[in-house]
Design an enzyme around this catalytic site. Structure first.
Site, PDB file in Angstrom:
ATOM      1  CG  HIS A  27      54.292  22.776  24.722  1.00 44.56           C
ATOM      2  ND1 HIS A  27      53.360  21.767  24.629  1.00 44.56           N
ATOM      3  CD2 HIS A  27      55.500  22.174  24.599  1.00 44.56           C
ATOM      4  CE1 HIS A  27      53.982  20.620  24.460  1.00 44.56           C
ATOM      5  NE2 HIS A  27      55.291  20.826  24.447  1.00 44.56           N
ATOM      6  CE  LYS A  51      57.620  11.499  19.403  1.00 40.62           C
ATOM      7  NZ  LYS A  51      57.684  12.861  19.902  1.00 40.62           N
ATOM      8  NE  ARG A 100      59.138  16.507  30.423  1.00 39.49           N
ATOM      9  CZ  ARG A 100      58.915  16.385  29.114  1.00 39.49           C
ATOM     10  NH1 ARG A 100      58.153  17.246  28.500  1.00 39.49           N
ATOM     11  NH2 ARG A 100      59.444  15.393  28.423  1.00 39.49           N
ATOM     12  CB  SER A 138      52.449  16.072  24.643  1.00 46.78           C
ATOM     13  OG  SER A 138      52.527  17.423  24.251  1.00 46.78           O
TER      14      SER A 138
END
Length: 176
Positions: A27, A51, A100, A138
């Site tokens: 990030h 979440k 990614r 993460s």
């Protein structure tokens, strides 16, 4: 064809949204690169109550502020709801999405197309973190944090975040 110049709104403010739970070196790599291109970078921490986050939105704000303290044009904000609406509220014509290779592309393209329907004036720019960081997420941090030592975590996390991750693990494992 729309012949309006994009340069008038694109060179000032950009929004970089995400959950940043926690912020990683991947990030940070994206943030540092876009901070050189845009006058104002707003990092938007999306709040998703469905979440299960490791860190509160306020904790994530502090972690990002500490990790980006060396960059003068960074602002951190919390938001709920549609990301593209958040970008509009910030006056941004560009949203940057860190991706990614392979794993994120299909979902991000689908989201970009939906955002274009909702806000045709907001463009999405995809950036991949530099080579050695392109795979960092993460989720990866959450998977390895309990078994990795600080030296390993420093390969994936900004320095101020390593201790926060350690504290989280200690707090979590002391309650189980």
């Amino acid at each position: 064809m729309n012949t309006e110049s994009y340069a008038t709104g694109y060179d000032r403010t950009v929004v970089y949204p995400g959950s940043f739970d926690p912020i990683t070196l991947g990030h940070l790599n994206v943030v540092e690169r876009i901070s050189k291109i845009f006058e104002r970078v707003i990092i938007g921490i999306g709040i998703n109550h469905e979440k299960r986050a490791w860190f509160t939105p306020e904790e994530r704000t502090v972690m990002i502020e500490r990790s980006t303290a060396h960059l003068p044009n960074i602002e951190v904000r919390l938001y709920e709801g549609l990301t593209v609406r958040f970008a509009q509220q910030c006056g941004a014509k560009i949203m940057v999405r860190g991706v990614r290779p392979i794993t994120d592309i299909p979902a991000e393209i689908t989201m970009m197309m939906a955002n274009r329907q909702l806000a045709p004036d907001v463009e999405t720019l995809f950036l991949v973190a530099d080579g050695e960081l392109a795979h960092v997420s993460s989720s990866l941090i959450k998977e390895i944090a309990t078994v990795a030592d600080d030296l390993v975590l420093r390969r994936f996390l900004p320095e101020p975040i390593v201790s926060a991750v350690r504290e989280h693990i200690l707090k979590y494992t002391s309650h189980t």
